[in-house]
Design a protein around this motif. Structure first.
Motif, PDB file in Angstrom:
ATOM      1  N   ASP A 120      54.442  25.446  10.871  1.00 38.55           N
ATOM      2  CA  ASP A 120      54.021  24.400  10.290  1.00 38.55           C
ATOM      3  C   ASP A 120      53.332  23.323  11.243  1.00 38.55           C
ATOM      4  O   ASP A 120      52.690  22.653  10.841  1.00 38.55           O
ATOM      5  N   ARG A 121      53.864  23.304  12.643  1.00 44.47           N
ATOM      6  CA  ARG A 121      53.170  22.615  13.425  1.00 44.47           C
ATOM      7  C   ARG A 121      52.758  23.377  14.580  1.00 44.47           C
ATOM      8  O   ARG A 121      51.399  24.058  14.685  1.00 44.47           O
ATOM      9  N   TYR A 122      53.394  23.558  15.627  1.00 47.19           N
ATOM     10  CA  TYR A 122      52.771  24.142  16.955  1.00 47.19           C
ATOM     11  C   TYR A 122      54.004  24.345  17.865  1.00 47.19           C
ATOM     12  O   TYR A 122      54.968  23.654  17.834  1.00 47.19           O
ATOM     13  N   ASP A 123      53.895  25.447  18.610  1.00 50.82           N
ATOM     14  CA  ASP A 123      54.798  25.631  19.648  1.00 50.82           C
ATOM     15  C   ASP A 123      54.325  24.999  21.025  1.00 50.82           C
ATOM     16  O   ASP A 123      55.240  24.634  21.916  1.00 50.82           O
ATOM     17  N   ASP A 124      53.089  24.816  21.224  1.00 56.03           N
ATOM     18  CA  ASP A 124      52.652  24.189  22.391  1.00 56.03           C
ATOM     19  C   ASP A 124      51.198  23.834  22.048  1.00 56.03           C
ATOM     20  O   ASP A 124      50.589  24.168  21.111  1.00 56.03           O
ATOM     21  N   ARG A 125      50.792  22.550  22.732  1.00 52.85           N
ATOM     22  CA  ARG A 125      49.520  21.911  22.313  1.00 52.85           C
ATOM     23  C   ARG A 125      49.021  21.203  23.630  1.00 52.85           C
ATOM     24  O   ARG A 125      49.767  20.493  24.350  1.00 52.85           O
ATOM     25  N   ASP A 126      47.684  21.252  23.549  1.00 51.11           N
ATOM     26  CA  ASP A 126      46.903  20.278  24.746  1.00 51.11           C
ATOM     27  C   ASP A 126      45.780  19.768  24.099  1.00 51.11           C
ATOM     28  O   ASP A 126      44.858  20.357  23.708  1.00 51.11           O
ATOM     29  N   VAL A 127      45.877  18.459  23.818  1.00 54.69           N
ATOM     30  CA  VAL A 127      44.688  17.755  23.605  1.00 54.69           C
ATOM     31  C   VAL A 127      43.765  17.138  24.701  1.00 54.69           C
ATOM     32  O   VAL A 127      44.404  16.512  25.596  1.00 54.69           O
ATOM     33  N   ILE A 128      42.523  17.896  24.823  1.00 55.52           N
ATOM     34  CA  ILE A 128      41.811  17.551  26.022  1.00 55.52           C
ATOM     35  C   ILE A 128      40.982  16.634  25.586  1.00 55.52           C
ATOM     36  O   ILE A 128      39.844  16.956  24.766  1.00 55.52           O
ATOM     37  N   ARG A 129      40.876  15.617  26.535  1.00 54.28           N
ATOM     38  CA  ARG A 129      39.800  14.630  26.480  1.00 54.28           C
ATOM     39  C   ARG A 129      38.798  14.502  27.599  1.00 54.28           C
ATOM     40  O   ARG A 129      38.087  13.427  27.568  1.00 54.28           O
ATOM     41  N   VAL A 130      39.024  15.311  28.567  1.00 53.25           N
ATOM     42  CA  VAL A 130      38.189  15.145  29.766  1.00 53.25           C
ATOM     43  C   VAL A 130      36.763  15.706  29.521  1.00 53.25           C
ATOM     44  O   VAL A 130      36.500  16.243  28.416  1.00 53.25           O
ATOM     45  N   LEU A 168      33.444  18.132  29.814  1.00 45.46           N
ATOM     46  CA  LEU A 168      33.250  19.436  29.388  1.00 45.46           C
ATOM     47  C   LEU A 168      33.535  20.518  30.593  1.00 45.46           C
ATOM     48  O   LEU A 168      34.140  21.556  30.320  1.00 45.46           O
ATOM     49  N   ILE A 169      33.294  20.121  31.625  1.00 43.97           N
ATOM     50  CA  ILE A 169      33.630  21.176  33.185  1.00 43.97           C
ATOM     51  C   ILE A 169      35.194  21.129  33.202  1.00 43.97           C
ATOM     52  O   ILE A 169      35.678  22.435  33.036  1.00 43.97           O
ATOM     53  N   ASP A 170      35.670  20.202  33.199  1.00 43.15           N
ATOM     54  CA  ASP A 170      37.336  20.031  33.438  1.00 43.15           C
ATOM     55  C   ASP A 170      38.029  20.617  32.277  1.00 43.15           C
ATOM     56  O   ASP A 170      38.992  21.455  32.157  1.00 43.15           O
ATOM     57  N   SER A 171      37.297  20.428  31.013  1.00 46.54           N
ATOM     58  CA  SER A 171      37.766  21.020  29.640  1.00 46.54           C
ATOM     59  C   SER A 171      37.890  22.638  29.636  1.00 46.54           C
ATOM     60  O   SER A 171      38.604  23.287  29.321  1.00 46.54           O
ATOM     61  N   PHE A 172      36.668  23.038  30.287  1.00 44.72           N
ATOM     62  CA  PHE A 172      36.720  24.655  30.345  1.00 44.72           C
ATOM     63  C   PHE A 172      37.609  25.078  31.185  1.00 44.72           C
ATOM     64  O   PHE A 172      38.719  26.128  30.759  1.00 44.72           O
ATOM     65  N   TYR A 173      38.161  24.298  32.150  1.00 51.35           N
ATOM     66  CA  TYR A 173      39.173  24.934  33.097  1.00 51.35           C
ATOM     67  C   TYR A 173      40.493  24.712  32.367  1.00 51.35           C
ATOM     68  O   TYR A 173      41.618  25.569  32.747  1.00 51.35           O
ATOM     69  N   ARG A 174      40.716  23.644  31.751  1.00 49.70           N
ATOM     70  CA  ARG A 174      41.814  23.325  31.067  1.00 49.70           C
ATOM     71  C   ARG A 174      42.229  24.418  29.699  1.00 49.70           C
ATOM     72  O   ARG A 174      43.329  24.872  29.688  1.00 49.70           O
ATOM     73  N   LEU A 175      41.208  24.796  29.053  1.00 51.25           N
ATOM     74  CA  LEU A 175      41.343  26.018  28.089  1.00 51.25           C
ATOM     75  C   LEU A 175      41.566  26.833  28.810  1.00 51.25           C
ATOM     76  O   LEU A 175      42.355  27.955  28.144  1.00 51.25           O
ATOM     77  N   MET A 176      40.954  27.425  29.962  1.00 47.27           N
ATOM     78  CA  MET A 176      41.234  28.668  30.389  1.00 47.27           C
ATOM     79  C   MET A 176      42.807  28.781  30.997  1.00 47.27           C
ATOM     80  O   MET A 176      43.417  29.818  30.908  1.00 47.27           O
ATOM     81  N   ALA A 177      43.209  27.464  31.436  1.00 49.82           N
ATOM     82  CA  ALA A 177      44.716  27.492  31.995  1.00 49.82           C
ATOM     83  C   ALA A 177      45.746  27.729  30.814  1.00 49.82           C
ATOM     84  O   ALA A 177      46.769  28.256  30.921  1.00 49.82           O
ATOM     85  N   PHE A 178      45.165  27.125  29.599  1.00 41.58           N
ATOM     86  CA  PHE A 178      46.080  27.174  28.449  1.00 41.58           C
ATOM     87  C   PHE A 178      46.194  28.680  28.200  1.00 41.58           C
ATOM     88  O   PHE A 178      47.317  29.247  27.432  1.00 41.58           O
ATOM     89  N   VAL A 179      45.121  29.298  27.880  1.00 42.10           N
ATOM     90  CA  VAL A 179      44.750  30.614  27.621  1.00 42.10           C
ATOM     91  C   VAL A 179      45.778  31.694  28.578  1.00 42.10           C
ATOM     92  O   VAL A 179      46.703  32.560  28.095  1.00 42.10           O
ATOM     93  N   GLU A 180      45.773  31.374  29.845  1.00 44.53           N
ATOM     94  CA  GLU A 180      46.498  32.215  31.011  1.00 44.53           C
ATOM     95  C   GLU A 180      47.830  32.047  30.806  1.00 44.53           C
ATOM     96  O   GLU A 180      48.740  32.814  31.153  1.00 44.53           O
ATOM     97  N   LYS A 181      48.212  30.917  30.365  1.00 40.99           N
ATOM     98  CA  LYS A 181      49.814  30.562  29.955  1.00 40.99           C
ATOM     99  C   LYS A 181      50.462  31.128  28.883  1.00 40.99           C
ATOM    100  O   LYS A 181      51.617  31.670  28.830  1.00 40.99           O
ATOM    101  N   HIS A 182      49.768  31.422  27.990  1.00 41.73           N
ATOM    102  CA  HIS A 182      49.971  32.180  26.587  1.00 41.73           C
ATOM    103  C   HIS A 182      49.610  33.663  26.145  1.00 41.73           C
ATOM    104  O   HIS A 182      50.073  34.169  25.271  1.00 41.73           O
ATOM    105  N   LEU A 183      48.607  34.310  26.851  1.00 39.62           N
ATOM    106  CA  LEU A 183      48.361  35.571  26.727  1.00 39.62           C
ATOM    107  C   LEU A 183      48.385  36.215  27.857  1.00 39.62           C
ATOM    108  O   LEU A 183      48.040  35.989  29.120  1.00 39.62           O
TER     109      LEU A 183
END
Length: 289
Positions: free
Chosen positions: A63-73, A75-90
């Protein structure tokens, strides 16, 4: 050895077409692409108040989420934040391509993350999303479609969206040539999960990546008080009742929950009460300080 390495900041920005002149006012400065690629969070928000990218895991709490990252930085920093999120959960798996070991997971999600960021329709307030769910990962992105329906990965004509941003990502090595993303995702996903992705072109562009159980890391069983306290702190980022907390930690004795976990966290200042003047209220909830 890149040409940009020999330039000062202003010349580099101009070389990358991130700098312009307002024809109405005559003022010179960063254009929107420059702000999005290199700007501070404050500068980006002043230009696009609705700008953000959502990364969400929804495996247990549907219904909600187990983990979340709201990224507002930017685009370059956003790319690395997304990759870190994926590496954490997959999970990732050992794989040799020729004589070189590569990360299959990162090969796939390098393309997923960069495409989610650079092909967004920035005039639309709909936020890009990367959502990890039980059976698949999906992304959603505001889009200006050039057709409708599912894209055939073996037979499609790529259309450049935000070419200045795309070129900058390509120059710094975060993407390859136009159209390579779909081909690479299709190629490496067959190795990663044995499945094929779906690319759906609509007003909201959707990418669906089937995943298997072994791709999702097994959650470690948390039996120690310290582990359970941390779980409780994360769980109570949204105010929770004592019953909700008891069910979440799977604790049968409510007094054990109160004296072992809740009270120490309140005393340490890590949990607060929604009704502090009436600690025994039946409507009482607890939230992370």
């Amino acid at each position: 050895t890149h040409l940009w390495d020999t330039l000062n900041d202003l010349d580099l920005i101009k070389s990358a077409n991130l700098y312009g002149k307002d024809p109405n006012t005559g003022q010179e400065g960063l254009n929107l692409a420059g702000i999005l690629l290199l700007g501070s969070e404050q500068l980006i928000t002043s230009a696009l108040p609705y700008y953000k990218t959502d990364a969400i895991v929804r495996i247990k709490d549907l219904d909600r989420y187990d983990d979340r990252d709201v990224i507002r930085v930017n685009l370059i920093d956003s790319f690395y934040r997304l990759m870190a999120f994926v590496e954490k959960h997959l999970n990732d798996f050992f794989y040799l391509e020729g004589a070189q070991r590569i990360s299959i997971r990162n090969k796939i999600f390098r393309e997923v993350s960069s495409n989610l960021l650079i092909h967004r329709e920035f005039s639309n307030a709909f936020p890009p999303k990367l959502i990890i769910e039980v059976d698949f990962v999906r992304t959603e992105n505001a889009n200006r479609p050039h057709g409708f329906g599912e894209i055939n990965a073996d037979n499609f004509s790529p259309y450049p969206k935000n070419p200045v941003i795309s070129k900058f990502f390509r120059e710094i090595g975060l993407v390859d040539e136009l159209g390579s993303g779909i081909k690479n995702i299709n190629k490496y996903l067959k190795i990663y999960t044995g499945s094929s992705p779906k690319f759906i072109e609509e007003n909201v562009f959707k990418l669906i990546i089937p995943i298997t159980e072994r791709v999702i890391p097994q959650q470690k069983k948390s039996d120690t008080p310290t582990d359970k306290m941390q779980l409780l702190i994360d769980f109570c980022r949204t105010p929770r009742s004592r019953n909700e907390m008891q069910k979440f930690l799977d604790i049968k004795d409510k007094n054990h929950l109160l004296y072992k976990y809740i009270q120490p966290l309140i005393q340490s200042g890590q949990l607060r009460l929604t009704i502090p003047d009436k600690p025994n209220s039946k409507n009482q909830k607890y939230f992370t300080a």
